[in-house]
Design a protein around this motif. Structure first.
Motif: not given
Length: 154
Positions: A115-116, A120-123, A133-136
């Motif tokens: 991912p770019n 990442l921002n969209r996810l 929140p912050s659960m990437i």
């Protein structure tokens, strides 16, 4: 015969099952299935209709994609395909391997990439909207506790 049943059940006009049934059974919409079918047929000759040594039609492209998706979606064992799709375990495993290799080849640049920052921002926005929140690191949200989980699964 299995191809005819499959086509009558899902793909022909006035099929037995509705679009909603198709989505529930295949875990995707019919047009997505048709796109996958078309894409794998264009890239891999294995998914084109052929005849066997006795000049009988081999398994159809629809059958090959269907059994592959059933294995992936439901975790169906390969040896169960002989009863429901009239396909041997070894043929099914070959078909699944061909399907997976072809899907990777066709879609790797679009879907199987790192991912770019925009991705990442969209996810991150999407999971924040769901209250995580912050659960990437866990996009499937499987890291949160379920207080009513059956004890056998804990």
């Amino acid at each position: 015969m299995m191809h005819v049943n499959l086509m009558n059940n899902y793909f022909n006009p006035n099929s037995v099952y509705t679009e909603e049934d198709f989505r529930r059974h295949f875990r995707m919409r019919c047009y997505v299935f048709e796109r996958l079918l078309r894409d794998v047929q264009q890239v891999n000759p294995y998914f084109q209709q052929k005849r066997d040594r006795a000049s009988y039609p081999d398994f159809s492209p629809h059958q090959k994609v269907t059994v592959s998706l059933r294995m992936i979606a439901y975790g169906s064992p390969a040896d169960s395909m002989d009863e429901t799709h009239d396909m041997s375990e070894s043929t099914f495993l070959d078909t699944l391997q061909q399907f997976c290799d072809t899907i990777i080849q066709v879609y790797k640049d679009e879907y199987f990439r790192e991912p770019n920052q925009e991705d990442l921002n969209r996810l991150l926005r999407k999971v924040e909207d769901c209250g995580f929140p912050s659960m990437i690191g866990s996009l499937d949200r499987m890291h949160w506790d379920w207080k009513n989980c059956p004890t056998g699964w804990q």
